[in-house]
Design a protein around this motif. Structure first.
Motif, mmCIF file in Angstrom:
data_model
loop_
_atom_site.group_PDB
_atom_site.id
_atom_site.type_symbol
_atom_site.label_atom_id
_atom_site.label_comp_id
_atom_site.label_asym_id
_atom_site.label_seq_id
_atom_site.Cartn_x
_atom_site.Cartn_y
_atom_site.Cartn_z
ATOM 1 N N MET A 157 0.843 -1.194 0.000
ATOM 2 C CA MET A 157 0.000 0.000 0.000
ATOM 3 C C MET A 157 0.881 1.249 0.000
ATOM 4 O O MET A 157 1.898 1.306 0.678
ATOM 5 C CB MET A 157 -0.912 0.013 1.237
ATOM 6 N N ASP A 158 0.507 2.242 -0.802
ATOM 7 C CA ASP A 158 1.213 3.512 -0.833
ATOM 8 C C ASP A 158 1.224 4.144 0.558
ATOM 9 O O ASP A 158 0.219 4.082 1.270
ATOM 10 C CB ASP A 158 0.514 4.443 -1.824
ATOM 11 N N PRO A 159 2.371 4.741 0.986
ATOM 12 C CA PRO A 159 2.442 5.321 2.336
ATOM 13 C C PRO A 159 1.328 6.319 2.625
ATOM 14 O O PRO A 159 0.785 6.360 3.730
ATOM 15 C CB PRO A 159 3.815 5.992 2.344
ATOM 16 N N GLY A 160 0.978 7.143 1.638
ATOM 17 C CA GLY A 160 -0.105 8.098 1.830
ATOM 18 C C GLY A 160 -1.440 7.404 2.027
ATOM 19 O O GLY A 160 -2.227 7.783 2.910
ATOM 20 N N ASP A 161 -1.684 6.377 1.221
ATOM 21 C CA ASP A 161 -2.930 5.613 1.361
ATOM 22 C C ASP A 161 -2.988 4.915 2.715
ATOM 23 O O ASP A 161 -4.050 4.815 3.340
ATOM 24 C CB ASP A 161 -3.047 4.570 0.244
ATOM 25 N N ASP A 162 -1.822 4.427 3.163
ATOM 26 C CA ASP A 162 -1.752 3.744 4.453
ATOM 27 C C ASP A 162 -2.099 4.700 5.592
ATOM 28 O O ASP A 162 -2.854 4.349 6.511
ATOM 29 C CB ASP A 162 -0.355 3.165 4.657
ATOM 30 N N THR A 163 -1.572 5.917 5.536
ATOM 31 C CA THR A 163 -1.869 6.919 6.570
ATOM 32 C C THR A 163 -3.353 7.246 6.594
ATOM 33 O O THR A 163 -3.977 7.314 7.667
ATOM 34 C CB THR A 163 -1.056 8.203 6.314
ATOM 35 N N ILE A 164 -3.941 7.431 5.419
ATOM 36 C CA ILE A 164 -5.368 7.733 5.331
ATOM 37 C C ILE A 164 -6.191 6.577 5.887
ATOM 38 O O ILE A 164 -7.175 6.782 6.611
ATOM 39 C CB ILE A 164 -5.765 8.035 3.866
ATOM 40 N N ALA A 165 -5.784 5.340 5.556
ATOM 41 C CA ALA A 165 -6.515 4.165 6.039
ATOM 42 C C ALA A 165 -6.502 4.099 7.558
ATOM 43 O O ALA A 165 -7.506 3.731 8.190
ATOM 44 C CB ALA A 165 -5.913 2.891 5.438
ATOM 45 N N ARG A 166 -5.386 4.476 8.180
ATOM 46 C CA ARG A 166 -5.273 4.427 9.640
ATOM 47 C C ARG A 166 -6.158 5.500 10.285
ATOM 48 O O ARG A 166 -6.788 5.250 11.318
ATOM 49 C CB ARG A 166 -3.814 4.563 10.056
ATOM 50 N N PHE A 167 -6.178 6.700 9.691
ATOM 51 C CA PHE A 167 -7.072 7.730 10.202
ATOM 52 C C PHE A 167 -8.527 7.309 10.032
ATOM 53 O O PHE A 167 -9.353 7.524 10.918
ATOM 54 C CB PHE A 167 -6.819 9.061 9.495
ATOM 55 N N HIS A 168 -8.840 6.721 8.890
ATOM 56 C CA HIS A 168 -10.210 6.253 8.652
ATOM 57 C C HIS A 168 -10.607 5.199 9.679
ATOM 58 O O HIS A 168 -11.766 5.135 10.090
ATOM 59 C CB HIS A 168 -10.348 5.696 7.225
ATOM 60 N N TYR A 169 -9.645 4.364 10.076
ATOM 61 C CA TYR A 169 -9.938 3.340 11.084
ATOM 62 C C TYR A 169 -10.359 3.999 12.394
ATOM 63 O O TYR A 169 -11.343 3.590 13.015
ATOM 64 C CB TYR A 169 -8.719 2.443 11.303
ATOM 65 N N GLN A 170 -9.621 5.029 12.799
ATOM 66 C CA GLN A 170 -9.977 5.739 14.034
ATOM 67 C C GLN A 170 -11.335 6.418 13.903
ATOM 68 O O GLN A 170 -12.174 6.326 14.807
ATOM 69 C CB GLN A 170 -8.911 6.784 14.370
ATOM 70 N N PHE A 171 -11.568 7.092 12.767
ATOM 71 C CA PHE A 171 -12.838 7.794 12.591
ATOM 72 C C PHE A 171 -14.003 6.813 12.517
ATOM 73 O O PHE A 171 -15.085 7.071 13.072
ATOM 74 C CB PHE A 171 -12.796 8.651 11.323
ATOM 75 N N ALA A 172 -13.792 5.672 11.841
ATOM 76 C CA ALA A 172 -14.855 4.670 11.748
ATOM 77 C C ALA A 172 -15.137 4.050 13.106
ATOM 78 O O ALA A 172 -16.294 3.758 13.442
ATOM 79 C CB ALA A 172 -14.476 3.587 10.740
ATOM 80 N N THR A 173 -14.095 3.859 13.915
ATOM 81 C CA THR A 173 -14.282 3.345 15.273
ATOM 82 C C THR A 173 -15.131 4.308 16.097
ATOM 83 O O THR A 173 -16.052 3.902 16.811
ATOM 84 C CB THR A 173 -12.917 3.116 15.961
ATOM 85 N N ALA A 174 -14.827 5.606 15.986
ATOM 86 C CA ALA A 174 -15.624 6.617 16.684
ATOM 87 C C ALA A 174 -17.064 6.613 16.173
ATOM 88 O O ALA A 174 -18.011 6.754 16.958
ATOM 89 C CB ALA A 174 -15.001 7.996 16.502
ATOM 90 N N ALA A 175 -17.231 6.431 14.872
ATOM 91 C CA ALA A 175 -18.573 6.404 14.284
ATOM 92 C C ALA A 175 -19.390 5.224 14.816
ATOM 93 O O ALA A 175 -20.592 5.356 15.075
ATOM 94 C CB ALA A 175 -18.469 6.335 12.760
ATOM 95 N N ILE A 176 -18.748 4.078 15.001
ATOM 96 C CA ILE A 176 -19.444 2.909 15.555
ATOM 97 C C ILE A 176 -19.916 3.199 16.973
ATOM 98 O O ILE A 176 -21.042 2.863 17.355
ATOM 99 C CB ILE A 176 -18.531 1.666 15.512
ATOM 100 N N HIS A 177 -19.062 3.848 17.764
ATOM 101 C CA HIS A 177 -19.472 4.238 19.120
ATOM 102 C C HIS A 177 -20.655 5.212 19.062
ATOM 103 O O HIS A 177 -21.575 5.127 19.886
ATOM 104 C CB HIS A 177 -18.303 4.881 19.866
#
Length: 225
Positions: free
Chosen positions: A1-21
């Motif tokens: 995975m491209d480093p930029g895409d990887d960073t975005i994916a990690r932020f999305h993981y945090q935001f999606a986790t917050a969204a589930i809560h």
């Protein structure tokens, strides 16, 4: 995975986790009544009893070794929890380390974070144990690194939980879609609307997490058709 895409994916993981809560709060599931993003911790949940739960969200590539207590992500998270508990005594009911990865558990020693936590809950006493004892070694290290009294370290660890999903970072979106479908107002929606609503909720979490002063408007998150 491209480093930029990887960073975005990690932020999305945090935001999606917050969204589930947030969805669980909307459904009335659990003890939380409000969610706060990127204020002291990645996520803070305000509980119905007026106390709070603090959450650190950490990601890792699944091919990497499981998290040990001495790993930077784990140790820094625990130190943050300890300092938060010291700054706001009696205000936090729980501290949660949430990850897409998993925790190391091969041996019962100071590197096994969940074992250390369970040992502290079983018997919080540390004084009198040998310095080589796994529980004491972990507590001593965190005490020095956090500059906190041993009783605060022990109390914080006794309230700490690890949530390991054991999944790729991108799979959290499927969990968010499933959570959305459990809401009574969404259960009959077509899947493309669930995806659109999930994306809108992640965008709302991003704005809530931003340090920029962005005026909130619920119209930003309306989804047509």
């Amino acid at each position: 995975m491209d480093p930029g895409d990887d960073t975005i994916a990690r932020f999305h993981y945090q935001f999606a986790t917050a969204a589930i809560h947030a969805i669980n709060i909307a459904r009335g599931v659990g003890s939380a009544k409000a969610i706060i993003c990127e204020n002291f911790e990645d996520i803070i949940l305000e509980r119905h009893d007026s106390k709070f739960d603090a959450i650190q969200v950490k990601t890792s590539d699944r091919h990497r070794p499981p998290f040990k207590l001495s790993d930077n992500a784990v140790e820094k998270s625990l130190i943050r929890f300890i300092k938060l508990n010291m700054k706001f005594p009696g205000q936090f009911s729980g501290f949660y380390f949430e990850t897409n990865h998993e925790m190391w558990s091969d041996k019962e020693n100071s590197q096994n974070a969940e074992w250390v936590i369970n040992e502290i809950r079983r018997n919080p006493r540390v004084k009198g144990l040998r310095r080589t004892n796994g529980k004491r070694a972990a507590v001593d290290k965190l005490r020095v690194r956090s500059n906190a009294p041993v009783d605060v370290v022990v109390e914080t660890l006794s309230k700490t939980n690890f949530r390991s999903r054991k999944e790729d970072v991108t799979s959290v979106h499927s969990l968010l879609h499933q959570a959305m479908l459990t809401h009574p107002q969404c259960c009959d929606l077509k899947y493309h609307r669930i995806i659109a609503l999930s994306d809108a909720l992640i965008a709302a979490v991003f704005r809530a997490s931003s340090r920029a002063q962005i005026a909130f408007s619920d119209r930003l998150y309306e989804v047509d058709g």
